[in-house]
Design a protein around this motif. Structure first.
Motif, PDB file in Angstrom:
ATOM      1  N   UNK A 207       0.835  -1.205   0.000  1.00  0.00           N
ATOM      2  CA  UNK A 207       0.000   0.000   0.000  1.00  0.00           C
ATOM      3  C   UNK A 207       0.867   1.251   0.000  1.00  0.00           C
ATOM      4  N   UNK A 208       1.952   1.241   0.772  1.00  0.00           N
ATOM      5  CA  UNK A 208       2.889   2.374   0.749  1.00  0.00           C
ATOM      6  C   UNK A 208       3.378   2.646  -0.666  1.00  0.00           C
ATOM      7  N   UNK A 209       3.857   1.600  -1.322  1.00  0.00           N
ATOM      8  CA  UNK A 209       4.457   1.717  -2.659  1.00  0.00           C
ATOM      9  C   UNK A 209       3.436   2.188  -3.675  1.00  0.00           C
ATOM     10  N   UNK A 210       2.253   1.595  -3.655  1.00  0.00           N
ATOM     11  CA  UNK A 210       1.226   1.976  -4.623  1.00  0.00           C
ATOM     12  C   UNK A 210       0.759   3.405  -4.372  1.00  0.00           C
ATOM     13  N   UNK A 211       0.664   3.790  -3.109  1.00  0.00           N
ATOM     14  CA  UNK A 211       0.310   5.170  -2.782  1.00  0.00           C
ATOM     15  C   UNK A 211       1.365   6.161  -3.261  1.00  0.00           C
ATOM     16  N   UNK A 212       2.636   5.731  -3.307  1.00  0.00           N
ATOM     17  CA  UNK A 212       3.702   6.600  -3.825  1.00  0.00           C
ATOM     18  C   UNK A 212       3.389   7.074  -5.246  1.00  0.00           C
ATOM     19  N   UNK A 213       2.794   6.179  -6.030  1.00  0.00           N
ATOM     20  CA  UNK A 213       2.454   6.542  -7.401  1.00  0.00           C
ATOM     21  C   UNK A 213       1.431   7.661  -7.458  1.00  0.00           C
ATOM     22  N   UNK A 214       0.419   7.604  -6.595  1.00  0.00           N
ATOM     23  CA  UNK A 214      -0.617   8.647  -6.568  1.00  0.00           C
ATOM     24  C   UNK A 214      -0.024   9.979  -6.117  1.00  0.00           C
ATOM     25  N   UNK A 215       0.814   9.961  -5.072  1.00  0.00           N
ATOM     26  CA  UNK A 215       1.409  11.203  -4.585  1.00  0.00           C
ATOM     27  C   UNK A 215       2.353  11.809  -5.622  1.00  0.00           C
ATOM     28  N   UNK A 216       3.056  10.961  -6.361  1.00  0.00           N
ATOM     29  CA  UNK A 216       3.925  11.467  -7.427  1.00  0.00           C
ATOM     30  C   UNK A 216       3.112  12.161  -8.506  1.00  0.00           C
ATOM     31  N   UNK A 217       1.959  11.607  -8.842  1.00  0.00           N
ATOM     32  CA  UNK A 217       1.102  12.238  -9.849  1.00  0.00           C
ATOM     33  C   UNK A 217       0.539  13.555  -9.326  1.00  0.00           C
ATOM     34  N   UNK A 218       0.240  13.653  -8.031  1.00  0.00           N
ATOM     35  CA  UNK A 218      -0.227  14.925  -7.461  1.00  0.00           C
ATOM     36  C   UNK A 218       0.888  15.949  -7.516  1.00  0.00           C
ATOM     37  N   UNK A 219       2.103  15.547  -7.135  1.00  0.00           N
ATOM     38  CA  UNK A 219       3.251  16.455  -7.203  1.00  0.00           C
ATOM     39  C   UNK A 219       3.518  16.868  -8.647  1.00  0.00           C
ATOM     40  N   UNK A 220       3.316  15.933  -9.562  1.00  0.00           N
ATOM     41  CA  UNK A 220       3.508  16.210 -10.990  1.00  0.00           C
ATOM     42  C   UNK A 220       2.565  17.296 -11.481  1.00  0.00           C
ATOM     43  N   UNK A 221       1.371  17.325 -10.890  1.00  0.00           N
ATOM     44  CA  UNK A 221       0.373  18.323 -11.310  1.00  0.00           C
ATOM     45  C   UNK A 221       0.730  19.730 -10.861  1.00  0.00           C
TER      46      UNK A 221
END
Length: 383
Positions: free
Chosen positions: A366-380
């Motif tokens: 869950x930590x790792x998969x959540x990293x992907x979502x936070x990276x996309x938010x930071x990307x925005x």
């Protein structure tokens, strides 16, 4: 011969502990209790060193360079971790009175008194208290981030390597024996049925909370990019299952990087955020630790209120920074807080470790998969 995964060793230890504890004589249980007592004392000695060794260099290295993206990514990670812990608190506080009804103080009021005592013990006083280690780690970490030279950071990095070696070579290999001894003792004392009744209920609740958390963060990330969150999650599944197998966020970084770029993150943002988040974002682990801690407290007859759990969760988000990339690293970093802020004793700590490690791989995934979502938010929000 392929090494047996830690989760399998933990399950085997629990099963053997129950079987042997049900037929063992008192002197044999006393032998197990002696080992668990010595190991527990050693663990108490190491806890402040773990806090100092991982928090100080973690804070020190985060404070350098990268400006806005660093602040945004770490802010997202901390907010996500705290929000996940609060989610677990509210759900557990609502469900536990029904889920764990009858499995409270009446059955397990003072487990330390019911257990067989060790034949002897060796006192291992910590060189510094838990709160002292936390404060010292903050001072050193913040100081490192302001210094121009790298000498102190290198010293703390090497100290972290030593502590990580202790965890990998001593604590993790001996944990199954420690848990075996605890469960043998609890079985002999007639407590294990209550423990097992709690295990499966808490386990299912935690997995569902992980899924709810991932659905929320990917819905947020998808809405910011006008993308389908289900499709984003499906793209990240290889990272989820890789972490499920390795039980390490650090070991999953290459897969996470590849998948988040496929989702749509810019290369430079992904290359910066994913390795950082692998060390500072532990939302899944926080859900697990908070849920398990509340279950253990509930079994002791203690109701954990919002005023007690919130400071614990806020500190947990900091304490687990740069938690070692080994199975069980997050709970090892949290043991000091469990003892100092929630009043956990040796038996409660051992039960907490067993509950956490039984599903550690799901929290890591869950930590790792959540990293992907936070990276996309930071990307925005970065150019």
């Amino acid at each position: 011969m392929k090494k047996v995964p830690l989760l399998a060793r933990i399950i085997i230890a629990i099963i053997l502990g129950i079987l042997i504890g049900s037929v063992a004589t008192e002197w044999l249980v006393e032998l197990f209790a002696t080992f668990t007592g010595l190991f527990g004392n050693f663990l108490s000695f190491v806890i402040p060193l773990i806090i100092l060794g991982f928090i100080a260099p973690g804070i020190g290295s985060m404070g350098r360079g990268a400006g806005k993206l660093l602040g945004l990514t770490t802010g997202l990670a901390y907010s996500s971790t705290v929000a996940a812990g609060l989610l677990a608190f509210f759900v557990a506080g609502t469900l536990y009175p029904f889920m764990l009804q009858g499995q409270n103080a009446a059955q397990l009021e003072n487990p330390e008194e019911a257990l067989v005592e060790a034949s002897f013990t060796v006192d291992m006083p910590p060189v510094i208290g838990v709160m002292g280690a936390l404060i010292l780690a903050f001072i050193i970490g913040l100081g490192i981030s302001r210094l121009k030279g790298d000498a102190l950071l290198q010293v703390m990095d090497e100290f972290r390597s030593i502590i990580q070696m202790v965890i990998e070579k001593v604590i993790i290999p001996l944990l199954p024996f420690h848990i075996f001894g605890i469960f043998a003792n609890m079985t002999y004392a007639g407590q294990v049925q209550t423990i097992l009744n709690v295990f499966w209920k808490v386990f299912i609740m935690i997995i569902l909370l992980h899924l709810v958390y991932l659905a929320v963060v990917y819905t947020l990330a998808g809405s910011l990019h006008k993308m389908n969150p289900i499709r984003m999650l499906r793209t990240m599944l290889p990272a989820y299952f890789t972490a499920l197998g390795t039980q390490s966020s650090a070991a999953t970084i290459p897969v996470t990087l590849k998948r988040v770029k496929k989702v749509g993150a810019r290369e430079r943002v992904a290359d910066f955020s994913i390795p950082l988040l692998a060390n500072v974002h532990l939302a899944g682990s926080t859900i697990t630790i908070t849920s398990c801690a509340m279950a253990v407290m509930y079994m002791q007859g203690h109701a954990a209120g919002f005023s007690a759990i919130t400071p614990f969760i806020l500190m947990l988000g900091v304490t687990m920074i740069a938690a070692p990339g080994v199975p069980g690293g997050a709970v090892m970093a949290a043991l000091g807080l469990l003892e100092s802020m929630l009043g956990f004793g040796p038996a409660m700590t051992s039960l907490m470790i067993a509950l956490y490690l039984a599903q550690d791989s799901f929290g890591t995934a869950t930590n790792v998969t959540g990293d992907g979502a936070l990276t996309m938010i930071a990307n925005r929000f970065t150019k």
